[in-house]
Design a protein around this motif. Structure first.
Motif, PDB file in Angstrom:
ATOM      1  N   ILE A 177       0.864  -1.176   0.000  1.00  0.00           N
ATOM      2  CA  ILE A 177       0.000   0.000   0.000  1.00  0.00           C
ATOM      3  C   ILE A 177       0.899   1.225   0.000  1.00  0.00           C
ATOM      4  N   LEU A 178       0.609   2.185  -0.851  1.00  0.00           N
ATOM      5  CA  LEU A 178       1.329   3.457  -0.823  1.00  0.00           C
ATOM      6  C   LEU A 178       0.536   4.466  -0.015  1.00  0.00           C
ATOM      7  N   ARG A 195      -0.409   9.072 -12.054  1.00  0.00           N
ATOM      8  CA  ARG A 195       0.656   8.365 -12.787  1.00  0.00           C
ATOM      9  C   ARG A 195       1.408   7.418 -11.875  1.00  0.00           C
ATOM     10  N   LEU A 196       1.716   7.880 -10.664  1.00  0.00           N
ATOM     11  CA  LEU A 196       2.426   7.033  -9.707  1.00  0.00           C
ATOM     12  C   LEU A 196       1.604   5.790  -9.378  1.00  0.00           C
ATOM     13  N   THR A 197       0.318   5.976  -9.158  1.00  0.00           N
ATOM     14  CA  THR A 197      -0.564   4.843  -8.855  1.00  0.00           C
ATOM     15  C   THR A 197      -0.562   3.832 -10.002  1.00  0.00           C
ATOM     16  N   LYS A 198      -0.670   4.324 -11.215  1.00  0.00           N
ATOM     17  CA  LYS A 198      -0.694   3.440 -12.383  1.00  0.00           C
ATOM     18  C   LYS A 198       0.629   2.695 -12.529  1.00  0.00           C
ATOM     19  N   PHE A 211      -1.168  -4.945  -5.218  1.00  0.00           N
ATOM     20  CA  PHE A 211      -1.177  -3.515  -4.907  1.00  0.00           C
ATOM     21  C   PHE A 211      -2.570  -3.165  -4.401  1.00  0.00           C
ATOM     22  N   LEU A 212      -2.685  -2.975  -3.088  1.00  0.00           N
ATOM     23  CA  LEU A 212      -3.994  -2.878  -2.447  1.00  0.00           C
ATOM     24  C   LEU A 212      -4.597  -1.477  -2.469  1.00  0.00           C
ATOM     25  N   ASP A 213      -3.754  -0.459  -2.355  1.00  0.00           N
ATOM     26  CA  ASP A 213      -4.325   0.890  -2.252  1.00  0.00           C
ATOM     27  C   ASP A 213      -3.226   1.937  -2.358  1.00  0.00           C
ATOM     28  N   HIS A 214      -3.630   3.133  -2.685  1.00  0.00           N
ATOM     29  CA  HIS A 214      -2.786   4.329  -2.602  1.00  0.00           C
ATOM     30  C   HIS A 214      -3.619   5.362  -1.864  1.00  0.00           C
ATOM     31  N   TYR A 225      -7.666   5.488  -3.177  1.00  0.00           N
ATOM     32  CA  TYR A 225      -7.925   5.064  -4.551  1.00  0.00           C
ATOM     33  C   TYR A 225      -8.796   3.797  -4.568  1.00  0.00           C
ATOM     34  N   LYS A 226      -8.569   2.900  -3.619  1.00  0.00           N
ATOM     35  CA  LYS A 226      -9.349   1.674  -3.548  1.00  0.00           C
ATOM     36  C   LYS A 226     -10.817   1.978  -3.244  1.00  0.00           C
TER      37      LYS A 226
END
Length: 231
Positions: A177-178, A195-198, A211-214, A225-226
């Protein structure tokens, strides 16, 4: 106490001195200003250490969280506080933050975005510049480690995707998770956040890491984001 305002603490009645109160009644009997007064040791020509710290705390709405946001230069604006005393106060606030973080360390299982927010709050609530942290988890969604993977200025932070993935692989994480903060208080993701999330999502997919969440963090709220259906 008003008549003793300009006396040193050593000249106060014994039952009013902070150190003596600790010995007699325990540390919990002291106010915040008295606890901080013990640390700085002395005040100025017009105020005792306790009165000085009352003034400092009043400028922070009597909040240790607000106090911890002050820099050395901010604290040195108060008469009687120099760099040494300012650093002592900042060190005490940092211990307070780490104690709060320690309270949440044992067997943390991430069940929701709120759990992530509560975990990071003591670490990030008083930051004045952006930081990005990667929360690394195992198959049971238990926290293995949290690593700072980027830092920047007031409105942006730089994150190297390769460094993030390296940390995940070294810790043998199976999920990530970020979390990064917006000191401005805005919860709206920027184009760079998207962009970072993608990019992180794509890299995790290649490495078979979930990748669970940002989560974007502010002092009082967050954007997931989730939760928004974007992951």
């Amino acid at each position: 106490m008003e008549q003793d305002k300009r006396l040193s603490i050593k000249e106060w009645p014994e039952d009013e001195r902070p150190r003596e109160k600790v010995l007699r009644n325990g540390v919990a009997s002291l106010s915040k200003s008295e606890l901080l007064a013990i640390l700085i040791g002395s005040g100025n020509a017009d105020e005792s250490a306790v009165e000085l710290m009352k003034k400092v705390l009043a400028s922070c709405n009597d909040s240790i969280a607000e106090l911890s946001k002050l820099s050395v230069d901010d604290l040195c604006l108060f008469k009687g506080i120099g760099p040494a005393k300012a650093i002592t106060i900042i060190a005490a606030c940092e211990l307070w933050k780490r104690r709060k973080a320690d309270d949440g360390e044992e067997a943390v299982i991430i069940r929701s975005s709120r759990t992530v927010y509560d975990y990071f709050y003591p670490l990030m609530c008083d930051l004045t510049t952006e930081e990005c942290h990667a929360m690394l988890l195992n198959n049971a969604n238990k926290v293995i480690d949290c690593v700072k993977v980027g830092s920047g200025g007031y409105t942006a932070t730089t994150v190297d995707i390769r460094c993030v993935m390296r940390e995940a692989l070294l810790k043998r994480a199976t999920a990530m998770i970020l979390c990064h903060n917006h000191p401005s208080g805005s919860l709206k993701p920027s184009a760079e956040d998207d962009r970072l999330t993608k990019n992180i999502s794509s890299a995790c997919s290649v490495m078979n890491i979930r990748f669970l969440d940002h989560i974007i963090f502010t002092d009082g709220n967050y954007y997931s984001y989730k939760d928004e259906g974007r992951i």
